[in-house]
Design a protein around this motif. Structure first.
Motif, mmCIF file in Angstrom:
data_model
loop_
_atom_site.group_PDB
_atom_site.id
_atom_site.type_symbol
_atom_site.label_atom_id
_atom_site.label_comp_id
_atom_site.label_asym_id
_atom_site.label_seq_id
_atom_site.Cartn_x
_atom_site.Cartn_y
_atom_site.Cartn_z
ATOM 1 N N HIS A 87 -50.184 11.873 -3.750
ATOM 2 C CA HIS A 87 -50.725 10.889 -4.693
ATOM 3 C C HIS A 87 -50.026 11.031 -6.036
ATOM 4 C CE1 HIS A 87 -54.531 9.087 -6.806
ATOM 5 N NE2 HIS A 87 -53.551 8.221 -6.711
ATOM 6 N N LEU A 88 -49.360 9.960 -6.476
ATOM 7 C CA LEU A 88 -48.778 9.903 -7.810
ATOM 8 C C LEU A 88 -49.540 8.873 -8.626
ATOM 9 C CD1 LEU A 88 -44.945 9.921 -6.982
ATOM 10 C CD2 LEU A 88 -46.431 11.871 -7.498
ATOM 11 N N VAL A 89 -49.956 9.245 -9.823
ATOM 12 C CA VAL A 89 -50.746 8.360 -10.675
ATOM 13 C C VAL A 89 -49.845 7.759 -11.745
ATOM 14 C CG1 VAL A 89 -52.691 8.197 -12.284
ATOM 15 C CG2 VAL A 89 -52.860 9.655 -10.243
ATOM 16 N N ALA A 90 -49.754 6.420 -11.746
ATOM 17 C CA ALA A 90 -48.952 5.718 -12.746
ATOM 18 C C ALA A 90 -49.312 4.246 -12.712
ATOM 19 C CB ALA A 90 -47.456 5.894 -12.493
ATOM 20 N N ASP A 91 -49.150 3.573 -13.829
ATOM 21 C CA ASP A 91 -49.300 2.125 -13.913
ATOM 22 C C ASP A 91 -47.950 1.504 -13.585
ATOM 23 O OD1 ASP A 91 -49.585 -0.545 -14.606
ATOM 24 O OD2 ASP A 91 -50.539 -0.153 -16.529
ATOM 25 N N ARG A 92 -47.861 0.738 -12.524
ATOM 26 C CA ARG A 92 -46.565 0.209 -12.106
ATOM 27 C C ARG A 92 -45.983 -0.767 -13.126
ATOM 28 N NH1 ARG A 92 -46.267 -3.504 -8.031
ATOM 29 N NH2 ARG A 92 -44.063 -3.532 -8.588
ATOM 30 N N ASN A 93 -46.801 -1.237 -14.079
ATOM 31 C CA ASN A 93 -46.298 -2.110 -15.140
ATOM 32 C C ASN A 93 -45.606 -1.347 -16.268
ATOM 33 O OD1 ASN A 93 -47.453 -4.625 -14.055
ATOM 34 N ND2 ASN A 93 -49.419 -3.698 -14.572
ATOM 35 N N ASP A 94 -45.824 -0.052 -16.323
ATOM 36 C CA ASP A 94 -45.276 0.793 -17.382
ATOM 37 C C ASP A 94 -44.038 1.499 -16.833
ATOM 38 O OD1 ASP A 94 -44.692 2.849 -19.210
ATOM 39 O OD2 ASP A 94 -46.801 3.090 -19.775
ATOM 40 N N GLU A 95 -42.859 0.983 -17.166
ATOM 41 C CA GLU A 95 -41.627 1.489 -16.567
ATOM 42 C C GLU A 95 -41.391 2.958 -16.879
ATOM 43 O OE1 GLU A 95 -36.866 0.323 -16.326
ATOM 44 O OE2 GLU A 95 -38.319 -1.066 -17.208
ATOM 45 N N ALA A 155 -43.540 9.609 -13.490
ATOM 46 C CA ALA A 155 -44.382 10.047 -12.371
ATOM 47 C C ALA A 155 -43.550 10.306 -11.121
ATOM 48 C CB ALA A 155 -45.454 8.998 -12.082
ATOM 49 N N LEU A 156 -42.507 9.525 -10.923
ATOM 50 C CA LEU A 156 -41.670 9.691 -9.736
ATOM 51 C C LEU A 156 -40.801 10.942 -9.809
ATOM 52 C CD1 LEU A 156 -40.620 5.987 -9.192
ATOM 53 C CD2 LEU A 156 -41.866 7.409 -7.558
ATOM 54 N N GLY A 157 -40.414 11.321 -11.017
ATOM 55 C CA GLY A 157 -39.586 12.515 -11.141
ATOM 56 C C GLY A 157 -38.341 12.410 -10.284
ATOM 57 N N SER A 158 -38.158 13.384 -9.407
ATOM 58 C CA SER A 158 -36.957 13.413 -8.552
ATOM 59 C C SER A 158 -37.214 12.828 -7.163
ATOM 60 C CB SER A 158 -36.457 14.851 -8.409
ATOM 61 O OG SER A 158 -37.459 15.664 -7.808
ATOM 62 N N ALA A 208 -38.959 -6.862 -11.615
ATOM 63 C CA ALA A 208 -37.788 -6.369 -12.350
ATOM 64 C C ALA A 208 -37.945 -4.895 -12.699
ATOM 65 C CB ALA A 208 -37.584 -7.199 -13.608
ATOM 66 N N VAL A 209 -39.154 -4.483 -13.078
ATOM 67 C CA VAL A 209 -39.419 -3.071 -13.337
ATOM 68 C C VAL A 209 -39.159 -2.260 -12.071
ATOM 69 C CG1 VAL A 209 -41.228 -1.372 -13.827
ATOM 70 C CG2 VAL A 209 -41.037 -3.437 -15.229
ATOM 71 N N ALA A 210 -39.705 -2.728 -10.949
ATOM 72 C CA ALA A 210 -39.522 -2.014 -9.681
ATOM 73 C C ALA A 210 -38.056 -1.938 -9.284
ATOM 74 C CB ALA A 210 -40.336 -2.701 -8.587
ATOM 75 N N ALA A 211 -37.317 -3.032 -9.499
ATOM 76 C CA ALA A 211 -35.897 -3.049 -9.135
ATOM 77 C C ALA A 211 -35.117 -1.998 -9.907
ATOM 78 C CB ALA A 211 -35.317 -4.441 -9.383
ATOM 79 N N ARG A 212 -35.446 -1.840 -11.183
ATOM 80 C CA ARG A 212 -34.737 -0.837 -11.996
ATOM 81 C C ARG A 212 -35.160 0.587 -11.613
ATOM 82 N NH1 ARG A 212 -35.790 -4.851 -16.042
ATOM 83 N NH2 ARG A 212 -37.669 -3.747 -16.746
ATOM 84 N N VAL A 213 -36.446 0.796 -11.441
ATOM 85 C CA VAL A 213 -36.953 2.150 -11.190
ATOM 86 C C VAL A 213 -36.532 2.669 -9.811
ATOM 87 C CG1 VAL A 213 -39.049 3.529 -10.864
ATOM 88 C CG2 VAL A 213 -38.890 1.921 -12.783
ATOM 89 N N PHE A 214 -36.537 1.785 -8.794
ATOM 90 C CA PHE A 214 -36.292 2.241 -7.421
ATOM 91 C C PHE A 214 -34.860 1.995 -6.942
ATOM 92 C CE2 PHE A 214 -40.921 1.881 -7.470
ATOM 93 C CZ PHE A 214 -41.277 3.070 -6.845
#
Length: 312
Positions: free
Chosen positions: A44-52, A58-61, A79-85
């Motif tokens: 379980h990772l806790v984060a607001d997916r709207n907050d890049e 939260a994802l770390g490595s 767009a946030v998801a595309a950059r983060v992942f």
């Protein structure tokens, strides 16, 4: 075994998906805002997916074979998801909706009456994206839900760094009290009580899917390698009169439809426009669907059992 991340996945068919992935032997990480813990066995990772920044931290490595995004509603979120992942996953699967085909919400190619709508009727590779609309405003998002989904698909389709697939779900039923839309209980409550519901004069059918079947299909999509959109609906479209008849058979009540004038709002699943989907592509790719009439009686029984005693 795959390393799979589920964004959302804390209720309804999302929770079922997580359980199915775990049962299949996959390593599962669930990301949400901490409102609910995932099923046992998932990280379980806790984060607001709207907050890049918060999501990145939260994802770390962490890296993944697949990300399944259950709660992407806007091009800004996409767009946030595309950059983060972009460097964290090989495959990205987004849960989308039948509403992308609603001709009342966009200028779409016309089809012959009654033709099941194929995926190519909305092509995310060419769909325009406008990110400077007030997508963070809840009222705007609610009023433009279908367009938000179309543009989110478009952003992720064009993203670099991973392959993308969109699962366009039909109207989801089943689960009794878990069915958070309340649209099936709307009918079970009214028909059991002999109350009227509003329908269009010229009804058109729509398509449905059981919440467990959708969880099965999302697991299949996570394990597969196809790209692009795929429609998810059980075989056998129904109009609202047929749905009401199925409810009446279980409840012992009598449907009381009231016809509304053209342009007036009607009850859920009453449609005066056609956008019932084709599931041919998913079948060609190897998924087998149930028939709506096979699971609908049990779904109605669950909704009736979940109703308050005063409405039974």
């Amino acid at each position: 075994m795959k390393n799979i991340c589920v964004i959302g996945g804390s209720r309804y068919f999302g929770k079922l998906l997580v359980r199915r992935l775990l049962a299949a032997g996959h390593r599962v990480t669930v990301i949400n805002r901490g409102s609910a813990a995932p099923p046992a066995g998932a990280e379980h990772l806790v984060a607001d997916r709207n907050d890049e920044a918060a999501l990145t931290a939260a994802l770390g490595s962490h890296t993944f074979d697949v990300v399944v995004d259950q709660i992407c509603y806007t091009p800004v979120q996409a767009a946030v998801a595309a950059r983060v992942f972009a460097r964290r996953t090989r495959r990205y699967v987004m849960t989308s909706t039948i509403e992308v085909y609603d001709p009342a919400t966009a200028a779409l190619p016309a089809l012959p009456p009654g033709t099941p709508v194929p995926e190519e009727n909305v092509d995310p590779a060419t769909w325009p994206v406008v990110t400077d609309l007030p997508w963070h405003d809840e009222a705007h998002l609610e009023a433009h839900y279908a367009e938000g989904k179309r543009q989110a698909e478009a952003v992720l389709t064009r993203a670099d760094g991973f392959e993308f697939a969109a699962v366009r779900s039909a109207h989801v039923l089943g689960g009794g009290a878990q069915e958070f839309t309340g649209r099936l209980s709307y009918y079970t409550d009214r028909i059991a009580a002999g109350e009227e519901f509003a329908v269009h004069a010229n009804l058109l059918p729509t398509v449905f899917i059981h919440h467990e079947e959708l969880a099965d299909l999302l697991r299949w999509a996570a394990e597969a390698d196809f790209t692009g959109p795929v429609n998810a609906c059980s075989d056998g479209p129904l109009d609202v009169h047929e749905l009401a008849s199925a409810v009446a058979a279980q409840s012992g009540g009598e449907p009381v439809p009231r016809v509304v004038a053209a342009g007036e709002e009607a009850s859920p699943f009453s449609f005066d426009r056609h956008y019932a989907m084709s599931n041919a592509r998913a079948k060609e790719l190897g998924f087998s669907f149930s028939r709506t009439t096979d699971w609908l009686p049990a779904a109605v029984a669950e909704a009736l059992a979940a109703a308050p005693a005063s409405t039974r």
